[in-house]
Design a protein around this motif. Structure first.
Motif, mmCIF file in Angstrom:
data_model
loop_
_atom_site.group_PDB
_atom_site.id
_atom_site.type_symbol
_atom_site.label_atom_id
_atom_site.label_comp_id
_atom_site.label_asym_id
_atom_site.label_seq_id
_atom_site.Cartn_x
_atom_site.Cartn_y
_atom_site.Cartn_z
ATOM 1 N N ASN A 1 -61.315 10.625 -4.447
ATOM 2 C CA ASN A 1 -61.581 11.243 -5.729
ATOM 3 C C ASN A 1 -61.536 10.150 -6.790
ATOM 4 N N TRP A 2 -62.259 10.359 -7.904
ATOM 5 C CA TRP A 2 -62.270 9.331 -8.946
ATOM 6 C C TRP A 2 -60.887 9.062 -9.506
ATOM 7 N N ARG A 3 -59.977 10.031 -9.395
ATOM 8 C CA ARG A 3 -58.628 9.848 -9.935
ATOM 9 C C ARG A 3 -57.860 8.749 -9.198
ATOM 10 N N TRP A 4 -58.259 8.479 -7.956
ATOM 11 C CA TRP A 4 -57.551 7.471 -7.169
ATOM 12 C C TRP A 4 -57.831 6.045 -7.648
ATOM 13 N N VAL A 5 -58.864 5.842 -8.454
ATOM 14 C CA VAL A 5 -59.068 4.495 -8.991
ATOM 15 C C VAL A 5 -57.953 4.145 -9.972
ATOM 16 N N PHE A 6 -57.237 5.154 -10.470
ATOM 17 C CA PHE A 6 -56.075 4.923 -11.329
ATOM 18 C C PHE A 6 -54.766 5.037 -10.549
ATOM 19 N N TYR A 7 -54.684 6.006 -9.632
ATOM 20 C CA TYR A 7 -53.456 6.190 -8.861
ATOM 21 C C TYR A 7 -53.120 4.979 -7.990
ATOM 22 N N ILE A 8 -54.146 4.202 -7.621
ATOM 23 C CA ILE A 8 -53.910 3.057 -6.738
ATOM 24 C C ILE A 8 -53.040 1.998 -7.409
ATOM 25 N N ASN A 9 -52.898 2.058 -8.738
ATOM 26 C CA ASN A 9 -52.067 1.081 -9.443
ATOM 27 C C ASN A 9 -50.573 1.313 -9.228
ATOM 28 N N LEU A 10 -50.187 2.502 -8.774
ATOM 29 C CA LEU A 10 -48.760 2.823 -8.643
ATOM 30 C C LEU A 10 -48.012 1.869 -7.707
ATOM 31 N N PHE B 1 -42.749 -8.680 -20.132
ATOM 32 C CA PHE B 1 -43.498 -8.569 -18.881
ATOM 33 C C PHE B 1 -43.135 -7.282 -18.151
ATOM 34 N N SER B 2 -41.837 -6.999 -18.048
ATOM 35 C CA SER B 2 -41.380 -5.806 -17.331
ATOM 36 C C SER B 2 -41.890 -4.530 -17.987
ATOM 37 N N TRP B 3 -41.760 -4.454 -19.312
ATOM 38 C CA TRP B 3 -42.202 -3.252 -20.011
ATOM 39 C C TRP B 3 -43.723 -3.113 -19.978
ATOM 40 N N SER B 4 -44.415 -4.220 -19.951
ATOM 41 C CA SER B 4 -45.879 -4.160 -19.848
ATOM 42 C C SER B 4 -46.300 -3.571 -18.502
ATOM 43 N N VAL B 5 -45.644 -4.010 -17.429
ATOM 44 C CA VAL B 5 -45.953 -3.483 -16.094
ATOM 45 C C VAL B 5 -45.628 -1.987 -16.017
ATOM 46 N N ILE B 6 -44.462 -1.609 -16.546
ATOM 47 C CA ILE B 6 -44.073 -0.190 -16.529
ATOM 48 C C ILE B 6 -45.073 0.643 -17.332
ATOM 49 N N GLY B 7 -45.384 0.178 -18.551
ATOM 50 C CA GLY B 7 -46.299 0.919 -19.409
ATOM 51 C C GLY B 7 -47.684 1.042 -18.811
ATOM 52 N N PHE B 8 -48.168 -0.043 -18.207
ATOM 53 C CA PHE B 8 -49.499 -0.023 -17.603
ATOM 54 C C PHE B 8 -49.547 0.941 -16.420
ATOM 55 N N THR B 9 -48.499 0.926 -15.608
ATOM 56 C CA THR B 9 -48.458 1.795 -14.432
ATOM 57 C C THR B 9 -48.395 3.264 -14.843
ATOM 58 N N VAL B 10 -47.536 3.579 -15.827
ATOM 59 C CA VAL B 10 -47.424 4.966 -16.306
ATOM 60 C C VAL B 10 -48.746 5.421 -16.927
ATOM 61 N N ALA B 11 -49.368 4.552 -17.729
ATOM 62 C CA ALA B 11 -50.650 4.896 -18.349
ATOM 63 C C ALA B 11 -51.725 5.123 -17.290
ATOM 64 N N SER B 12 -51.680 4.356 -16.199
ATOM 65 C CA SER B 12 -52.637 4.544 -15.102
ATOM 66 C C SER B 12 -52.473 5.917 -14.464
ATOM 67 N N MET B 13 -51.222 6.324 -14.243
ATOM 68 C CA MET B 13 -50.976 7.635 -13.652
ATOM 69 C C MET B 13 -51.448 8.745 -14.590
ATOM 70 N N LEU B 14 -51.236 8.550 -15.896
ATOM 71 C CA LEU B 14 -51.691 9.546 -16.866
ATOM 72 C C LEU B 14 -53.219 9.635 -16.891
ATOM 73 N N CYS B 15 -53.897 8.486 -16.734
ATOM 74 C CA CYS B 15 -55.363 8.497 -16.659
ATOM 75 C C CYS B 15 -55.832 9.318 -15.468
ATOM 76 N N GLY B 16 -55.172 9.131 -14.327
ATOM 77 C CA GLY B 16 -55.544 9.877 -13.130
ATOM 78 C C GLY B 16 -55.313 11.371 -13.262
ATOM 79 N N ALA B 17 -54.299 11.744 -14.071
ATOM 80 C CA ALA B 17 -53.965 13.162 -14.234
ATOM 81 C C ALA B 17 -54.650 13.799 -15.433
ATOM 82 N N ALA B 18 -55.453 13.036 -16.191
ATOM 83 C CA ALA B 18 -56.083 13.547 -17.417
ATOM 84 C C ALA B 18 -56.968 14.754 -17.114
#
Length: 510
Positions: free
Chosen positions: A171-180, A87-104
């Motif tokens: 900005n559209w990037r905030w739809v991913f950054y909001i997960n942080l 569970f912990s690693w899933s939350v970490i991975g999902f959050t990091v992946a969300s930030m990477l999506c926003g920065a793509a």
């Protein structure tokens, strides 16, 4: 002194339960939001990435396919590594992946990072459900599922509204950054309060079984996601994906019934409530997201609402769901679950019937009232269904059970969206052909309209305007016919309520 210590201990335990509930709800909301929040931002992403319509659709497809394939892995991963760790690693991975999506910076990057989002996010919803079922005693499972259901139901409902607002004003990037912030708070709560489960090293991973299931789910999701744009079975791609899905699923079923330690133990389906429950949640999945797929384009293209107003008018649907879930939590253990399911179906059917009466001149109140009623109906359905489906299931099957429950809901949503969109396109063509039959020189009503100057039948421009009017009427009727189809699908689920066992679950510890 002993009584005081016991009271303090109980109070701390209840406090920890509340913090656990908040933590897993944050994880659930974060994942559920991402199923719909990116949809609104797609046109903006398309412009920023310089992508075609077909290319940008992979931003959604990659996430859906990855999540669907990885969701059944939840059970084996928790057995091998422990639920809290996964569970912990899933939350970490999902959050990091969300930030990477926003920065793509390009299309390839965002598709890759959306794949990672789907991989890490696949287990968040089933694990949150499993944690709550194990945290609360059996007699409080109704209240626990009410809390969990808020996140699962409100995410897809509020996603388009929140995504539209963030895209419009930031900005559209905030739809991913909001997960942080959601991710950080969820991880802190899970790390601090969720208990680790025992690790079962004796359990072997069924690679072949997983491969069959992954191919079946992946091919099915690809077929559903790309079917409309590829003209379904007129496309060789869709035919190949359909053959792969059917063939791999057949091999998977044959495999789990013949292997000694299969990927999914078929004994789980011996529990009648669970088996009926996953069929029922499949139908709920169709209703939940299919409505949200139809209403925004209906309101924008035919009723003339801007995207921000569409989000605001659809948001009260979530309030209806919350009210229903609060009521369900209060009624937990007092009213037969099957009566609550029947009420939920009745409210949902009534709201869909009201939608079949929509016109292009329907008021904002009509949209809000039907949305609130449908939200309440889904709230009365989702929470009791989640409770009764696991009421008699053995605790050892909970991780696999919650993963299958979420998977069936997601597949139902994918199939539902494909059905309503395909039916909509077909009905538009049929309706247009039917209405066009009345555009003849012998139609007295048309002649009177032409004489009154309302239409012009003497020029190409006039006929073009007349065709646009026919298109508009054909599309309006097609949407109403789609709402009627969903109403009949909902009614078809009613007999399933009679199949649920009314036997009280034993108060066994998880």
């Amino acid at each position: 002194m002993t009584q005081s210590t016991t009271a303090d201990s109980n109070e701390n335990a209840d406090g920890h339960k509340g913090l656990i509930a908040i933590s897993v709800m944050l994880a659930t909301i974060m994942q559920a939001l991402d199923t719909t929040i990116a949809n609104v931002a797609l046109p903006h992403m398309q412009g920023a990435m310089g992508a075609s319509q077909d290319q940008i659709s992979w931003v959604l497809t990659s996430y859906i396919v990855a999540a669907a394939i990885c969701m059944p892995l939840t059970g084996i991963l928790t057995a091998k590594f422990g639920r809290k760790r996964v569970f912990s690693w899933s939350v970490i991975g999902f959050t990091v992946a969300s930030m990477l999506c926003g920065a793509a910076q390009n299309l390839d990057q965002i598709i890759l990072f959306r794949l990672l989002q789907g991989v890490f996010g696949a287990s968040l919803v089933p694990l949150s459900q499993s944690v709550l079922l194990d945290t609360y005693p059996v007699e409080k499972h109704g209240s626990a599922m009410a809390m969990w259901g808020v996140g699962v139901m409100l995410g897809p409902i509020l996603g388009p509204s929140l995504g539209g607002w963030l895209t419009e004003y930031y900005n559209w990037r905030w739809v991913f950054y909001i997960n942080l912030p959601f991710g950080i708070l969820a991880w802190l709560g899970i790390s601090s309060f969720v208990k680790e489960t025992a690790i079962d090293n004796s359990r072997r991973f069924d690679y072949l079984g997983f491969a069959f299931l992954a191919i079946a789910i992946g091919a099915l999701q690809m077929m559903l996601d790309r079917g409309q744009s590829e003209d379904w079975f007129a496309s060789s791609e869709i035919v190949v994906e359909a053959i792969l899905a059917i063939g791999a699923f057949y091999l998977f079923v044959a495999h789990i019934f013949t292997k000694s330690h299969p990927f999914i133990d078929p004994a789980i389906f011996q529990d009648r409530n669970f088996t009926i429950g996953i069929i029922f949640i499949f139908i709920i999945g169709i209703i939940l997201l299919a409505t949200m797929a139809l209403l925004p384009p209906f309101m924008q293209s035919l009723m003339g609402y801007p995207v921000i107003d569409v989000g605001l008018l659809l948001a009260p649907r979530g309030m209806g769901t919350m009210v229903a879930m609060i009521i369900v939590g209060k009624l937990s253990g007092k009213v037969d679950i099957r009566y609550k399911l029947l009420l939920g179906l009745g409210l949902t059917v009534f709201s869909l019937w009201q939608m079949t009466l929509f016109t292009r001149d329907s008021s904002s109140f009509d949209i809000i009232s039907t949305g609130v009623i449908q939200g309440m109906g889904l709230g009365f359905l989702f929470v009791p269904l989640s409770t009764i489906s696991f009421a008699t299931l053995e605790p050892k099957y909970r991780n696999e059970g919650t993963a299958l429950f979420s998977l069936m809901r997601n597949i139902g949503s994918s199939i539902g969206i494909s059905i309503v969109m395909t039916y909509l396109a077909q009905r538009m063509q049929i309706n247009h052909a039917f209405f066009s039959e009345f555009i003849t020189p012998f139609n007295q009503s048309l002649q009177q309209a032409a004489n009154a100057g309302l239409v012009n039948t003497d020029s190409a421009k006039g006929f073009s305007q007349l065709n646009a009017m026919v298109n508009q009427e054909a599309a309006t009727l097609a949407y109403l016919q789609d709402f009627r189809l969903m109403m009949w699908i909902t009614l078809a689920a009613t007999p399933l309520i009679l199949l649920f066992s009314s036997k009280k679950p034993s108060l066994q510890p998880a």
